[in-house]
Each structure stands twice: as C-alpha cells, then as structure tokens.
Design a protein around this motif. Structure first.
Motif, PDB file in Angstrom:
ATOM      1  N   HIS A   8       0.868  -1.175   0.000  1.00  0.00           N
ATOM      2  CA  HIS A   8       0.000   0.000   0.000  1.00  0.00           C
ATOM      3  C   HIS A   8       0.902   1.221   0.000  1.00  0.00           C
ATOM      4  CE1 HIS A   8      -3.214   2.788   1.403  1.00  0.00           C
ATOM      5  NE2 HIS A   8      -4.026   1.887   0.884  1.00  0.00           N
ATOM      6  N   LEU A   9       0.422   2.309  -0.583  1.00  0.00           N
ATOM      7  CA  LEU A   9       1.210   3.539  -0.531  1.00  0.00           C
ATOM      8  C   LEU A   9       0.318   4.733  -0.231  1.00  0.00           C
ATOM      9  CD1 LEU A   9       0.659   5.146  -3.429  1.00  0.00           C
ATOM     10  CD2 LEU A   9       2.334   3.533  -4.281  1.00  0.00           C
ATOM     11  N   GLN A  10       0.965   5.810   0.213  1.00  0.00           N
ATOM     12  CA  GLN A  10       0.277   7.066   0.498  1.00  0.00           C
ATOM     13  C   GLN A  10       0.908   8.162  -0.347  1.00  0.00           C
ATOM     14  OE1 GLN A  10      -2.340   7.525   2.437  1.00  0.00           O
ATOM     15  NE2 GLN A  10      -2.416   5.529   3.446  1.00  0.00           N
ATOM     16  N   THR A  11       0.057   9.007  -0.918  1.00  0.00           N
ATOM     17  CA  THR A  11       0.552  10.097  -1.752  1.00  0.00           C
ATOM     18  C   THR A  11      -0.044  11.428  -1.305  1.00  0.00           C
ATOM     19  OG1 THR A  11      -1.221  10.009  -3.402  1.00  0.00           O
ATOM     20  CG2 THR A  11       0.639   8.498  -3.709  1.00  0.00           C
ATOM     21  N   ILE A  12       0.619  12.488  -1.736  1.00  0.00           N
ATOM     22  CA  ILE A  12       0.116  13.849  -1.536  1.00  0.00           C
ATOM     23  C   ILE A  12       0.274  14.587  -2.861  1.00  0.00           C
ATOM     24  CG2 ILE A  12       0.659  13.947   0.935  1.00  0.00           C
ATOM     25  CD1 ILE A  12       3.173  15.595   0.147  1.00  0.00           C
ATOM     26  N   THR A  47     -14.484  14.912  -8.263  1.00  0.00           N
ATOM     27  CA  THR A  47     -13.827  14.181  -7.183  1.00  0.00           C
ATOM     28  C   THR A  47     -12.535  14.890  -6.784  1.00  0.00           C
ATOM     29  OG1 THR A  47     -12.355  12.775  -8.522  1.00  0.00           O
ATOM     30  CG2 THR A  47     -14.656  12.071  -8.297  1.00  0.00           C
ATOM     31  N   ASP A  48     -11.942  14.396  -5.665  1.00  0.00           N
ATOM     32  CA  ASP A  48     -10.668  14.939  -5.201  1.00  0.00           C
ATOM     33  C   ASP A  48      -9.478  14.183  -5.780  1.00  0.00           C
ATOM     34  OD1 ASP A  48     -11.697  16.939  -3.457  1.00  0.00           O
ATOM     35  OD2 ASP A  48     -12.190  15.395  -1.993  1.00  0.00           O
ATOM     36  N   PHE A  49      -9.726  13.242  -6.677  1.00  0.00           N
ATOM     37  CA  PHE A  49      -8.639  12.416  -7.192  1.00  0.00           C
ATOM     38  C   PHE A  49      -7.829  13.196  -8.216  1.00  0.00           C
ATOM     39  CE2 PHE A  49      -6.571   9.240  -9.814  1.00  0.00           C
ATOM     40  CZ  PHE A  49      -6.039   8.398  -8.842  1.00  0.00           C
ATOM     41  N   ILE A  50      -6.542  13.369  -7.933  1.00  0.00           N
ATOM     42  CA  ILE A  50      -5.691  14.128  -8.847  1.00  0.00           C
ATOM     43  C   ILE A  50      -5.027  13.178  -9.851  1.00  0.00           C
ATOM     44  CG2 ILE A  50      -5.307  15.941  -7.145  1.00  0.00           C
ATOM     45  CD1 ILE A  50      -2.554  14.842  -6.635  1.00  0.00           C
ATOM     46  N   PRO A  51      -4.657  13.662 -11.026  1.00  0.00           N
ATOM     47  CA  PRO A  51      -4.035  12.804 -12.045  1.00  0.00           C
ATOM     48  C   PRO A  51      -2.766  12.139 -11.521  1.00  0.00           C
ATOM     49  CG  PRO A  51      -4.668  14.929 -12.986  1.00  0.00           C
ATOM     50  CD  PRO A  51      -4.841  15.050 -11.511  1.00  0.00           C
ATOM     51  N   PHE A  52      -2.455  10.973 -12.077  1.00  0.00           N
ATOM     52  CA  PHE A  52      -1.328  10.175 -11.596  1.00  0.00           C
ATOM     53  C   PHE A  52      -0.014  10.955 -11.578  1.00  0.00           C
ATOM     54  CE2 PHE A  52      -4.002   6.751 -13.691  1.00  0.00           C
ATOM     55  CZ  PHE A  52      -4.557   6.310 -12.501  1.00  0.00           C
ATOM     56  N   ARG A 115       4.479   3.780 -11.734  1.00  0.00           N
ATOM     57  CA  ARG A 115       5.046   3.890 -13.088  1.00  0.00           C
ATOM     58  C   ARG A 115       5.333   5.348 -13.450  1.00  0.00           C
ATOM     59  NH1 ARG A 115       0.567   0.129 -14.318  1.00  0.00           N
ATOM     60  NH2 ARG A 115       1.404  -1.991 -14.353  1.00  0.00           N
ATOM     61  N   HIS A 116       4.418   6.230 -13.123  1.00  0.00           N
ATOM     62  CA  HIS A 116       4.630   7.652 -13.428  1.00  0.00           C
ATOM     63  C   HIS A 116       5.813   8.216 -12.646  1.00  0.00           C
ATOM     64  CE1 HIS A 116       0.647   7.511 -15.343  1.00  0.00           C
ATOM     65  NE2 HIS A 116       0.918   8.698 -15.846  1.00  0.00           N
ATOM     66  N   ARG A 117       5.916   7.861 -11.363  1.00  0.00           N
ATOM     67  CA  ARG A 117       7.010   8.409 -10.558  1.00  0.00           C
ATOM     68  C   ARG A 117       8.358   7.839 -10.999  1.00  0.00           C
ATOM     69  NH1 ARG A 117       6.836  12.511  -9.911  1.00  0.00           N
ATOM     70  NH2 ARG A 117       8.169  12.707  -8.058  1.00  0.00           N
ATOM     71  N   ALA A 118       8.373   6.552 -11.353  1.00  0.00           N
ATOM     72  CA  ALA A 118       9.622   5.951 -11.839  1.00  0.00           C
ATOM     73  C   ALA A 118      10.082   6.645 -13.117  1.00  0.00           C
ATOM     74  CB  ALA A 118       9.436   4.461 -12.074  1.00  0.00           C
TER      75      ALA A 118
END
Length: 252
Positions: A8-12, A47-52, A115-118
């Motif tokens: 599991h991961l957490q993002t901001i 929604t509050d979901f931001i793009p990857f 994948r995006h962060r890598a």
C-alpha cells in the motif's frame, strides 16, 4: 507458494510539479498550490482524485511472504528529496524477490502512480511493473472481487471487518494532505503499514477460499504475520491487533 508482496502507498499533491506545469508563482504557498489542483479536479471530475503524474509518494509499506518467512517492509519520504531513494529501494526489493505484487486497488492507483514516478525520477522499473508483464505478477484484489466493476468496488476496511480482520477507512486525498501539512507524516506511514497488513490478510483469505492454500497453510501464514506485528515496538499496532484476537477463527 510464490513470493508475495502485499503493499500500500500514500501520496500527496506534488507541489513542485504542479507549480511547474501550471506556472504558479513561487510566492504562492504550498497549501494554496494543493488547493488549486484539488479545486481543478473537483471542477473537471467532481472528485478529489488528482491525475497520476501530480502525485508524490510519501510512504510505502508491504508484507513480504517468501520462503516461509514474513517481513514487514516500510519506507517514508518526509521530504521531496527522499522520494527517489525510497522508491529505488522498493524497486530493488521487487527485482530481488521477484514477488507477486498484491494490492487492494492497485490497478486504479498504486501501480499507475509507481510507473509515473519511476518515469519522472528516472528509476528502472522492476519486471512486475513493466508494460506487458505477466498478469500473475500483479493482483488487485478489489478488481478480482468486483469482477472488474470498479464503480461497485468494496472499501478494503469494510470487507476486512466483515471477515473478522482489522480494517479501517482509507484516508482521502484532502485528509492525507492535511496530515502532511500538520507535520504528522508519521501518522500517514503508520496508517499505510496497517493497510498493507490488512490487505495481506485479505489476500491470504482469498487464496484459502479459492483453494490455493489449504487451512493449515492459511493459518500458518496468518500466524507468521501476527508474530511480525507483535514484535513491532510502535504502539499504533496495538489497536490493530486488538481488532484481530489471537483466538479468532479463520472461518473454516
């Protein structure tokens, strides 16, 4: 049993990336930058979901089941400069263990974000995350259980509690950002680790009811995780264990 890494991961919101892409003045505070992108998402998608590509990973945790042993693996990137090193360590663990990746809702969040962060950070992907990877390399439990109907997916915490396992509500984006801004990134990491552990218990149970694990193996794996958690010194695990009594039946 193939090595398994339930994670599991957490993002901001990735404030530097948002500033760069939307040409926001450096004098605009972090909170206002994050609020800008959240308001933009609400206007576009409701929604509050931001793009990857606008996420930054601040915590990652997993339960690694390998060669009859259970490990709890945790990473924390309190500062933006720590994220690359944390993710590099995580990707190295994936390559070395060759474990099957298990998540609750990874197909919709964790895997695309990784994948995006890598890509942005220039980190070589582990085989499990590459395009065209064997479907057995990645498992999103929510997707399996809902038959691919993402709109009908059950929250992990609710299903865990119905199964007699520890489960808590997921933190939404604004709540994660609030904790981070308050300097309570440790609370994010703690919640994240508990979510990974609960996901692993649900994965074991799913493998048992499908016949991939017999009752003895299921119980042995459960007890392996319990022993690892009992050995953790952090007090936040006490409540998690209290929701999973030692004599709780596994359902068989």
């Amino acid at each position: 049993m193939r090595p398994t890494l339930s994670f599991h991961l957490q993002t901001i919101p990735n404030v530097p990336a948002i500033r760069q892409l939307y040409q926001l003045d450096g004098e605009i505070g972090e909170a206002d930058v994050a609020d800008f992108v959240l308001q933009r998402c609400r206007a576009q998608s409701g929604t509050d979901f931001i793009p990857f590509h606008l996420h930054r990973v601040v915590a990652i945790a997993g339960v690694l089941q390998q060669d009859g042993q259970t490990r709890l693996v945790q990473g924390l990137a309190a500062d933006a400069g720590d994220e690359a090193a944390m993710l590099a360590d995580w990707l190295s663990l994936l390559r070395d263990s060759r474990a099957r990746l298990v998540s609750w809702n990874g197909a919709r969040l964790e895997l695309p974000v990784l994948r995006h962060r890598a890509l942005a950070l220039g980190l070589p992907l582990a085989e499990q995350l590459r395009a065209g990877a064997d479907s057995s390399s990645q498992v999103s439990l929510s997707e399996i259980l809902s038959g691919g109907h993402a709109e009908l997916a059950t929250p992990q915490g609710e299903l865990a509690r119905l199964c007699g396992l520890p489960g808590e509500a997921e933190l939404n984006g604004p709540r994660r950002w609030e904790l981070y801004r308050a300097g309570d990134v440790g609370a994010l990491a703690e919640h994240n680790a508990r979510q990974a552990a609960s996901c692993h218990l649900l994965w074991l149970r799913q493998q048992w009811v499908e016949g991939a694990l017999d009752s003895g193996a299921h119980q042995a794996c459960r007890q392996g995780l319990r022993a690892v958690v009992v050995a953790q010194p952090e007090p936040h695990w006490r409540g998690w264990l209290a929701d999973w009594p030692a004599d709780a039946p596994q359902g068989d």
